[in-house]
Design a protein around this motif. Structure first.
Motif, PDB file in Angstrom:
ATOM      1  N   GLY A  61       0.778  -1.226   0.000  1.00 28.24           N
ATOM      2  CA  GLY A  61       0.000   0.000   0.000  1.00 28.24           C
ATOM      3  C   GLY A  61       0.812   1.279   0.000  1.00 28.24           C
ATOM      4  N   GLY A  62       2.120   1.190   0.250  1.00 28.22           N
ATOM      5  CA  GLY A  62       2.955   2.373   0.266  1.00 28.22           C
ATOM      6  C   GLY A  62       3.448   2.809  -1.104  1.00 28.22           C
ATOM      7  N   PHE A  63       3.138   2.034  -2.140  1.00 25.37           N
ATOM      8  CA  PHE A  63       3.625   2.381  -3.470  1.00 25.37           C
ATOM      9  C   PHE A  63       2.759   3.448  -4.127  1.00 25.37           C
ATOM     10  N   ALA A  64       3.408   4.322  -4.882  1.00 27.43           N
ATOM     11  CA  ALA A  64       2.730   5.409  -5.563  1.00 27.43           C
ATOM     12  C   ALA A  64       1.997   4.885  -6.805  1.00 27.43           C
ATOM     13  N   ALA A  65       1.192   5.771  -7.394  1.00 26.55           N
ATOM     14  CA  ALA A  65       0.337   5.377  -8.511  1.00 26.55           C
ATOM     15  C   ALA A  65       1.129   4.808  -9.679  1.00 26.55           C
ATOM     16  N   ASN A  66       2.261   5.411 -10.003  1.00 24.97           N
ATOM     17  CA  ASN A  66       3.037   4.943 -11.145  1.00 24.97           C
ATOM     18  C   ASN A  66       3.535   3.516 -10.932  1.00 24.97           C
ATOM     19  N   GLU A  67       4.001   3.210  -9.709  1.00 23.79           N
ATOM     20  CA  GLU A  67       4.476   1.863  -9.414  1.00 23.79           C
ATOM     21  C   GLU A  67       3.339   0.854  -9.499  1.00 23.79           C
ATOM     22  N   PRO A 123      -4.645  -7.678 -14.617  1.00 25.78           N
ATOM     23  CA  PRO A 123      -5.695  -8.278 -13.778  1.00 25.78           C
ATOM     24  C   PRO A 123      -7.091  -8.048 -14.332  1.00 25.78           C
ATOM     25  N   LYS A 124      -7.968  -9.001 -14.059  1.00 30.90           N
ATOM     26  CA  LYS A 124      -9.377  -8.812 -14.382  1.00 30.90           C
ATOM     27  C   LYS A 124     -10.034  -7.906 -13.345  1.00 30.90           C
ATOM     28  N   VAL A 125      -9.600  -8.053 -12.084  1.00 26.71           N
ATOM     29  CA  VAL A 125     -10.184  -7.311 -10.974  1.00 26.71           C
ATOM     30  C   VAL A 125      -9.067  -6.742 -10.103  1.00 26.71           C
ATOM     31  N   VAL A 126      -9.287  -5.558  -9.560  1.00 28.84           N
ATOM     32  CA  VAL A 126      -8.417  -5.014  -8.515  1.00 28.84           C
ATOM     33  C   VAL A 126      -9.235  -4.927  -7.233  1.00 28.84           C
ATOM     34  N   VAL A 127      -8.673  -5.477  -6.148  1.00 33.20           N
ATOM     35  CA  VAL A 127      -9.297  -5.382  -4.829  1.00 33.20           C
ATOM     36  C   VAL A 127      -8.489  -4.385  -4.012  1.00 33.20           C
ATOM     37  N   SER A 128      -9.162  -3.367  -3.478  1.00 35.58           N
ATOM     38  CA  SER A 128      -8.448  -2.334  -2.733  1.00 35.58           C
ATOM     39  C   SER A 128      -9.284  -1.876  -1.547  1.00 35.58           C
ATOM     40  N   VAL A 159      -3.879   7.497   4.841  1.00 32.08           N
ATOM     41  CA  VAL A 159      -3.375   7.427   3.472  1.00 32.08           C
ATOM     42  C   VAL A 159      -4.536   6.981   2.581  1.00 32.08           C
ATOM     43  N   ASN A 160      -5.023   7.884   1.757  1.00 31.53           N
ATOM     44  CA  ASN A 160      -6.138   7.562   0.866  1.00 31.53           C
ATOM     45  C   ASN A 160      -5.645   6.733  -0.308  1.00 31.53           C
ATOM     46  N   TYR A 161      -6.142   5.496  -0.402  1.00 27.35           N
ATOM     47  CA  TYR A 161      -5.711   4.587  -1.469  1.00 27.35           C
ATOM     48  C   TYR A 161      -6.456   4.823  -2.777  1.00 27.35           C
ATOM     49  N   LYS A 162      -7.746   5.159  -2.684  1.00 24.00           N
ATOM     50  CA  LYS A 162      -8.557   5.214  -3.892  1.00 24.00           C
ATOM     51  C   LYS A 162      -8.041   6.224  -4.915  1.00 24.00           C
ATOM     52  N   PRO A 163      -7.616   7.434  -4.514  1.00 27.71           N
ATOM     53  CA  PRO A 163      -7.063   8.347  -5.522  1.00 27.71           C
ATOM     54  C   PRO A 163      -5.804   7.789  -6.187  1.00 27.71           C
ATOM     55  N   LEU A 164      -4.987   7.057  -5.422  1.00 29.19           N
ATOM     56  CA  LEU A 164      -3.788   6.440  -6.000  1.00 29.19           C
ATOM     57  C   LEU A 164      -4.180   5.350  -6.996  1.00 29.19           C
TER      58      LEU A 164
END
Length: 639
Positions: free
Chosen positions: A142-148, A158-163, A174-179
């Protein structure tokens, strides 16, 4: 007396019989035709023809054996003030329900599911649910930025992303959804949908028709009585893809199979960690790293242990007694953590005062891995905890210990600074750069004679050629660990450091090449180098050197600040990149290669030999001149 030498020799005499015996501890839907097929894959494959399911072995099997009411999972979150536990039966109910959710969204055998989640029970549930379907999960820290994250989405497709809507760190959300949204926008390969766990502390807006609420989907499945059975898969089929740093910016997708992975991990729990079914085992790591995959999720559950998911830190949640509280409260028998965590505790509580406040009578052993354990930290832990402190060494690529002190076979004498001895399955040798064995005590390249044992990566995801180039080609007939070290006269292995430019920050392997790419992207930077500087707490921290373009007249301190922020934005806080220094030139060979190893020695205050191919000796003098300034900056960032 230790049985290690007897067991290791039995493996040497007949490897296939040894691993066939270990495989008898696993439930097989269909028995394997061959223990090892040397004609399959790139160096052979384990348990060919067999069919199995990892989730079945983690959950259903224990319930069938009458252990459904025993504790399987303990969730302890000091950052949210939450504690919760699951029995094997309760955990199975959650897993088979979420497996039904995934199946209803079109996930089938062989599909990929990217999981971008914090340290919560739902992360483990998502992993096991994916495995239950015979699909392949790829967990991203979860600490990785959007580009990573985008790079991993593009590679895994992936067919699905679970977050989750967010992660919780001490003092901040730390808001994950915007990333995640930014990553999907960047990625060329878009997932069909996302399932989002909404956490109370920060709800995320969902895109209708693309984003689905975890709780709503699970509630609907439960009300409909939906449960998904296990799907048998070939033993050689992938269980997961875990991305690890490469020496360039492109991460490597390490593939883990189902059959060999289970066999090796189950063997390790009894023989290395000496834990019995029903006991509590705690790997104080993050599920996003290989330690979390192997020893938070899979190995403890395979062995019938209760495992701990801890959403907190070694210090600051609330104090340096956090680990000891968890051990006391949950009766942990074995703790596995990184030396950097212990160094943080030691820094805040040098006298070990917090240790005396808790009943640690359940704790038998402390295991360390993820980076080299310095003798001072080991001695501190031994003195204050009064239990064996066992260092061991392995890699993302192997999934379990290459070298260890197998407590379950009878503990061997501890030599501080050594990971002890090679485990069955690993013929560890030390070679010079020409591929010739070196004598005891001499530093060289640590390699493993092929074939690798069960659990080790058979290849990289869709990258057989890269696998061979990275691991097999340099030393034919061997797997190159990219670690340097030596063996002593007793066969003890001492791992001294990496042979490439991957640095180890608090147990996290990070590529300096990826950071250099970010620095070089700054509009004012002409060239740069990043090296790992020794740090008492984290092991290593990255330090950047940059040369600005000709004609740039801006304040150099401002440019230094901007590149630090750039790395944080593109790679994430996990990089711990806080120090950049502008210089007029970088030391290079005549062929133009930057002398990173020499720079590192200067920064660390070590002696070095003037490289014979050095182009301009004045460049080294400049690095020496700024070394003191770097030392002050590192001290400031630690404080």
């Amino acid at each position: 007396m230790s049985r290690y030498h007897e067991i290791y020799k039995s493996w040497q005499r007949d490897p296939e019989s040894f691993w066939a015996g270990a495989a008898s501890d696993i439930h097989w839907h269909k028995p394997f035709d061959k223990v090892f097929d040397d004609k399959a894959g790139l160096y052979g494959r384990w348990f060919v023809g067999g069919e199995c399911n990892t989730a079945y072995n983690c959950l259903d099997r224990h319930i069938a054996e009458g252990r459904g009411d025993e504790t399987a999972l303990i969730y302890d979150s000091p950052v949210t003030g939450t504690k919760r536990s699951f029995t094997f039966s309760e955990l199975l109910h959650e897993v088979e329900t979420f497996a039904a959710v995934l199946a209803d969204k079109g996930v089938t055998k062989g599909d990929r599911v990217v999981i971008y989640m914090p340290m919560v029970p739902e992360t483990l549930i998502a992993m096991l649910a994916t495995a239950r379907l015979g699909a392949i999960h790829s967990m991203v820290f979860g600490g990785f930025a959007a580009n990573e994250l985008a790079v991993r989405i593009d590679d895994a497709k992936p067919k699905v992303v679970v977050s989750a809507s967010c992660g919780v760190e001490p003092g901040r959300i730390v808001n994950y959804k915007p990333l995640l949204d930014a990553a999907i926008k960047i990625a060329a390969n878009k997932p069909e949908l996302c399932i989002i766990l909404q956490r109370q502390m920060a709800q995320a807006p969902l895109v209708k028709g693309h984003d689905y609420d975890w709780a709503e989907l699970v509630a609907e499945a439960k009300s409909a009585g939906r449960k998904e059975p296990c799907v048998p898969v070939e033993a050689t089929a992938p269980l997961y893809i875990l991305y690890t740093s490469g020496t360039t910016g492109q991460p490597k997708g390490v593939v883990r199979d189902n059959g060999g992975h289970m066999v090796a991990l189950k063997w390790s729990m009894r023989n290395i960690y000496d834990v019995k079914p029903g006991e509590v085992y705690w790997a104080a790591s993050d599920i996003g790293w290989v330690v979390g995959h192997s020893y938070i999720v899979y190995a403890p559950l395979l062995n019938g242990n209760a495992t701990v998911i801890y959403e907190g830190k070694p210090v600051g949640t609330p104090d340096a007694g956090a680990f000891w509280r968890v051990i006391s409260e949950h009766k942990v028998a074995a703790l596995f953590t990184a030396p950097t965590a212990l160094r943080a505790v030691k820094r805040d509580d040098p006298q070990g005062n917090f240790i005396g406040k808790y009943d640690l009578s359940s704790l038998r052993t402390l295991f360390l891995a993820g980076e080299r354990a310095d003798p001072d930290t080991i001695m501190w832990a031994e003195e204050h905890l009064g239990v064996p402190v066992i260092d061991h060494w392995w890699q993302t690529e192997t999934g379990w210990a290459i070298a260890a002190n197998p407590v379950g076979l009878g503990q061997l004498p501890v030599k501080r600074g050594s990971a002890t001895v090679a485990m069955p399955g690993y013929d560890v040798q030390v070679l010079d750069d020409g591929g010739h064995p070196v004598e005891s005590g001499k530093l060289g390249n640590i390699v493993v004679k092929l074939p690798l044992p069960p659990s080790c990566l058979p290849t990289l995801w869709h990258a057989d050629e890269r696998f061979c180039a990275v691991y097999l080609d340099e030393f034919p007939g061997y797997y190159k660990t990219s670690d340097a070290g030596y063996r002593d006269e007793d066969g003890y292995i001492f791992v001294m450091g990496r042979t490439d430019d991957v640095i180890n920050v608090a147990g996290h392997r990070l590529a300096t090449g990826a950071m250099e790419e970010v620095l070089a992207s700054h509009k004012d930077v002409a060239e740069c180098a990043v090296v790992g500087a020794f740090d008492l707490l984290k092991g290593e921290v990255p330090v950047g050197f940059l040369v600005v373009k000709s004609g740039v007249v801006r304040d150099l301190a401002q440019i230094e600040k901007e590149v630090v922020e750039l790395v944080r934005e593109r790679i994430g806080p996990v990089a711990a990149f806080k120090t950049a220094v502008a210089v007029s030139r970088l030391p290079k060979t005549r062929s133009g290669k930057i002398l990173r190893s020499t720079i590192k020695k200067i920064v660390d205050g070590q002696s070095y030999n003037m490289p014979a191919t050095l182009e301009d000796p004045a460049a080294l003098s400049e690095i020496q001149a700024v070394a003191h300034r770097i030392g002050r900056r590192l001290a400031e960032t630690r404080s």
